[in-house]
Design an enzyme around this catalytic site. Structure first.
Site, PDB file in Angstrom:
ATOM      1  CB  CYS A 165      -1.057  -0.025   1.109  1.00  0.00           C
ATOM      2  SG  CYS A 165      -2.070  -1.477   1.266  1.00  0.00           S
ATOM      3  CG  HIS A 305      -1.797   3.853   6.145  1.00  0.00           C
ATOM      4  ND1 HIS A 305      -1.815   3.635   4.595  1.00  0.00           N
ATOM      5  CD2 HIS A 305      -2.129   2.600   6.574  1.00  0.00           C
ATOM      6  CE1 HIS A 305      -1.991   2.382   4.312  1.00  0.00           C
ATOM      7  NE2 HIS A 305      -2.225   1.722   5.514  1.00  0.00           N
ATOM      8  CD  GLU A 316      -1.607   6.951  10.170  1.00  0.00           C
ATOM      9  OE1 GLU A 316      -1.233   7.737   9.217  1.00  0.00           O
ATOM     10  OE2 GLU A 316      -2.412   5.959   9.780  1.00  0.00           O
ATOM     11  CE  LYS A 337      -5.552   3.921   2.637  1.00  0.00           C
ATOM     12  NZ  LYS A 337      -4.465   5.101   3.303  1.00  0.00           N
ATOM     13  CG  HIS A 342      -6.454   0.595   1.581  1.00  0.00           C
ATOM     14  ND1 HIS A 342      -5.605   1.110   0.851  1.00  0.00           N
ATOM     15  CD2 HIS A 342      -5.876  -0.228   2.567  1.00  0.00           C
ATOM     16  CE1 HIS A 342      -4.574   0.948   1.405  1.00  0.00           C
ATOM     17  NE2 HIS A 342      -4.691   0.074   2.303  1.00  0.00           N
ATOM     18  CG  PHE A 403      -0.196  -6.297   4.117  1.00  0.00           C
ATOM     19  CD1 PHE A 403      -0.433  -5.723   5.364  1.00  0.00           C
ATOM     20  CD2 PHE A 403      -1.016  -7.067   3.438  1.00  0.00           C
ATOM     21  CE1 PHE A 403      -1.883  -5.531   5.626  1.00  0.00           C
ATOM     22  CE2 PHE A 403      -2.361  -6.987   3.641  1.00  0.00           C
ATOM     23  CZ  PHE A 403      -2.566  -6.208   4.824  1.00  0.00           C
TER      24      PHE A 403
END
Length: 417
Positions: A165, A305, A316, A337, A342, A403
């Site tokens: 991502c 994010h 975060e 998002k 996403h 990831f």
């Protein structure tokens, strides 16, 4: 060596909120959700039966039928966004040294739809290999940067970054670096993804990463809300034209913002989960600030994010408090998002564009779908819940994490001579 200044001179977006940048930006400011039941395939047997699909996109409106059959949807989306950005930039390529114009793209998965289709066709057959001759060139993740360079005759640096991502933020940072080192005058950069199919939904369902709020898709993506239960899959593309400031001024280009810094780190912790204290996120934001020669107090807005996962949003938030200290309470923080879903490898590009537009327009997009405060978060922070907020945004930071523990942050600010 004197580093070049890098500015943004063109933007393009193709998202679940609209198939142009103006439509996307209007949707973001209005707090519009792009989530709805899946139409691409029958999702009845899947745990998640909704996503943020593109609406109103028809390949035949952009490509000849024969051409479209050779290009995976992720590449179609990227070509359309790149075309919008190049047109928006006002570049006259006939008068431009195309040896000095490159393409650096990002995608986390690439042609998943093509891969799925070809494997399913093979499984339904008699076992004799009968693969489409375009299978491999349609599927490979780097092919889109090649398509863009071929279409426009761009002979500069050309490659694709893959970091889940964080892919398109990595691409943007690479493009920024190449230009400021003098290796190119212009780079077309961004990201695209098209993973709303049986493999994409089924795979993320198996990981328990997706929201399963099938009774209310439009409220399913709820970053920083106590009842968040996973992310909502999105698709689309975002594209930016980055340019050497001197080159942009010489051709009289309009300038949206200046790119001033970027950082990249690894959590080195877990295959899919973030570091619980946000150590990688702390380091990447610090590196971006250092690279930009800025203090934490210079930042006005963070496009986080913020995927709407239980662990990610907490980590975060801890990282922001660690890096920004008391100034964290002066920031606007938002997760777009919550509206777009996403977009995986395209998320960084679309969110950087959102940050650039916030700088240009002086308005911060909201984090929608907030209903209940999470006691594990510091709710004194301004998460820009549910409604856009007007404010001067001199500088914005955009975070993307992937990831594998990949972290990337980029900083844009108002252009000043």
């Amino acid at each position: 060596m004197q580093l070049k200044r890098v500015v943004v001179t063109g933007l393009g977006a193709l998202t679940p909120l609209g198939i142009t940048l103006p439509e996307t930006w209007a949707g973001l400011i209005a707090g519009k959700s792009g989530a709805a039941p899946i139409t691409r395939f029958d999702p009845a047997k899947f745990k998640t039966r909704f996503a943020c699909e593109l609406k109103g996109f028809h390949a035949e409106n952009y490509f000849e039928r024969k051409e479209a059959r050779k290009i995976d949807p992720y590449a179609q989306y990227g070509l359309v966004a790149a075309g919008e950005a190049i047109k928006d930039s006002g570049i006259d390529l006939e008068k431009t040294n195309r040896d000095r114009v490159g393409v650096i793209w990002g995608s986390g998965i690439g042609g998943l739809d093509t891969f799925l289709e070809e494997c399913m066709n093979f499984a339904r057959g008699d076992g004799t290999p009968r693969f489409n001759p375009f299978f491999i060139p349609k599927m490979i993740v780097d092919i889109l940067s090649g398509h863009i360079s071929i279409k426009y005759g761009l002979r500069g640096p050309n490659f694709t970054t893959v970091s889940a991502c964080a892919s398109s933020t990595n691409a943007m940072i690479d493009a920024f670096t190449y230009i400021r080192l003098g290796k190119a005058n212009i780079i077309i950069t961004g990201g695209s993804e098209a993973a709303i199919d049986q493999a994409g939904i089924g795979g993320f369902n198996a990981m328990k990463a997706l929201s399963e709020r099938n009774d209310s898709p439009e409220t399913a993506s709820r970053p920083f809300d106590k009842d968040r239960d996973g992310f909502v899959m999105g698709e689309g593309a975002g594209c930016m034209v980055l340019e050497d400031l001197d080159h942009a001024l010489a051709r009289g280009a309009k300038i949206y913002a200046e790119v001033v810094g970027g950082g990249m780190t690894a959590d080195a912790h877990h295959m899919t989960a973030p570091h619980p204290e946000g150590l990688g996120a702390i380091n990447v934001m610090k590196l971006a600030l250092e690279d930009a020669g800025m203090q934490a107090t210079d930042i006005d807005y963070i496009n986080v994010h913020g995927t709407s996962t239980p662990l990610g949003d907490i980590a975060e938030t801890k990282a922001i408090l660690s890096v920004f200290g008391p100034h964290a309470y002066n920031l606007n923080i938002s997760s777009t998002k919550s509206m777009t879903g996403h977009l995986l490898g395209a998320a960084g590009a679309v969110e950087a564009i959102s940050s650039i537009m916030a700088v240009k327009e002086g308005i911060v997009p909201p984090t929608i779908n907030h209903f209940t405060d999470d006691p594990e978060l510091d709710n004194k922070l301004n998460f820009t819940f549910n409604k856009a907020q007007k404010r001067t945004v001199n500088a914005a930071l955009s975070n993307t994490f992937g990831f594998g523990g990949h972290n990337a942050s980029v900083i844009v600010r108002k252009y000043e001579k």
